[in-house]
Design a protein around this motif. Sequence first.
Motif, short mmCIF file in Angstrom:
data_model
loop_
_atom_site.label_atom_id
_atom_site.label_comp_id
_atom_site.label_asym_id
_atom_site.label_seq_id
_atom_site.Cartn_x
_atom_site.Cartn_y
_atom_site.Cartn_z
N GLN A 163 0.83 -1.18 0.00
CA GLN A 163 0.00 0.00 0.00
C GLN A 163 0.88 1.26 0.00
O GLN A 163 1.98 1.25 0.55
CB GLN A 163 -0.91 0.00 1.22
N VAL A 164 0.37 2.32 -0.60
CA VAL A 164 1.14 3.57 -0.68
C VAL A 164 1.53 4.05 0.71
O VAL A 164 2.67 4.46 0.96
CB VAL A 164 0.34 4.65 -1.43
N LYS A 165 0.59 4.01 1.65
CA LYS A 165 0.88 4.47 3.01
C LYS A 165 2.00 3.65 3.63
O LYS A 165 2.87 4.20 4.33
CB LYS A 165 -0.38 4.39 3.86
N ASP A 166 2.01 2.34 3.37
CA ASP A 166 3.08 1.50 3.92
C ASP A 166 4.43 1.91 3.34
O ASP A 166 5.44 1.96 4.05
CB ASP A 166 2.81 0.03 3.60
N GLN B 210 10.94 11.87 -4.77
CA GLN B 210 10.09 11.17 -3.81
C GLN B 210 9.30 10.05 -4.51
O GLN B 210 9.15 8.96 -3.95
CB GLN B 210 9.14 12.15 -3.14
N LEU C 183 9.56 6.09 -3.37
CA LEU C 183 8.38 5.33 -2.96
C LEU C 183 8.12 4.17 -3.91
O LEU C 183 7.73 3.08 -3.49
CB LEU C 183 7.16 6.25 -2.89
N ILE D 248 5.29 4.84 2.29
CA ILE D 248 5.66 6.13 2.88
C ILE D 248 6.31 5.94 4.24
O ILE D 248 7.36 6.52 4.55
CB ILE D 248 4.43 7.04 2.99
N TYR D 249 5.69 5.10 5.07
CA TYR D 249 6.20 4.93 6.44
C TYR D 249 7.43 4.03 6.49
O TYR D 249 8.27 4.18 7.40
CB TYR D 249 5.09 4.37 7.33
N GLN D 250 7.57 3.11 5.54
CA GLN D 250 8.70 2.17 5.58
C GLN D 250 9.94 2.71 4.87
O GLN D 250 11.04 2.22 5.10
CB GLN D 250 8.29 0.84 4.95
N ARG D 251 9.77 3.71 3.99
CA ARG D 251 10.93 4.25 3.28
C ARG D 251 11.89 4.89 4.26
O ARG D 251 11.53 5.73 5.07
CB ARG D 251 10.49 5.29 2.25
#
Length: 205
Positions: free
Chosen positions: A2-5, A134, A138, A7-10
Motif C-alpha cells: 500500500q502507498v501508506k506502507d 520522492q 516510494l 511512505i512509512y517504511q521508506r
Amino acid sequence: MQVKDAIYQRRSTKAFDPAHKLTDAEEKELLEATIQSPTSFNIQHWRFVILRDPELRAKIRKEHGNDQSQITDASLLVLFTGDTKAWEKAPSRYWVNVPTDISEMIVNWMGEFHQGREWLQRDEAQRSIGMAMQTMMLAAQGMGYQSCPMIGFDIEAVAKLIHLPDDHVMGPMVAIGKGTKEPWPKPGQLSLEELVVENGFPPNA
C-alpha cells in the motif's frame, strides 16, 4: 504494498549489496513510475543522469563524494538534474493529448508565467526534481528495494564530470538497491502542532 506502507517504511539506506543488479525491466518500471510525477504546466523539467560507469562512480565517491559507499555499491545511481529552459523548448509537446485550443491557451500562459523570471525558472526545475525524487523512492520501496537521497557531494565538480548544460540545474542523487543493514532509528519527527499553521502566520508584533 500500500502507498501508506511505502511512505512509512521508506528510510535512507546507507549500505547496499554491491553484487545486486536491477534487471532492465525493473529499471524501466522504476523510471516509468518516476515520470508520472507532477510538474508545473506539465513541463517535465527532469533529466535523469544514470551514473552507470563503475569508474565514474568510483571517481565521484573517492574525489567528490566524501567516500560514501552508496555511490559505488547501489544497484542504480540516478543524478537528478533539471532543464530550467524546458518551458520554451517546443512547449506544445507537453500538451499533445488535449484539444488544440486548450493546448495553445496553456502554452501561452506558460510563456507569460516564465518569461524574464530566471529565479522562478530555477525554482520550478528544483520543485520538479524534488517531486520526482520522492516518487522514485516510494516506487522503489513498493518494488522491494531501498533508497537513499544524497546531496553530500561536490556539486560543481560532478556537474563538470557529466558536462551539465548551462541551462540545467543540479539536484541530489538517489541510490537504489538492496540494503544490507538496518537503517538507524528515526531520529524524531516534529509534532503536527509545531508544523501546521491555520490560515496564516501571526502578524509581526
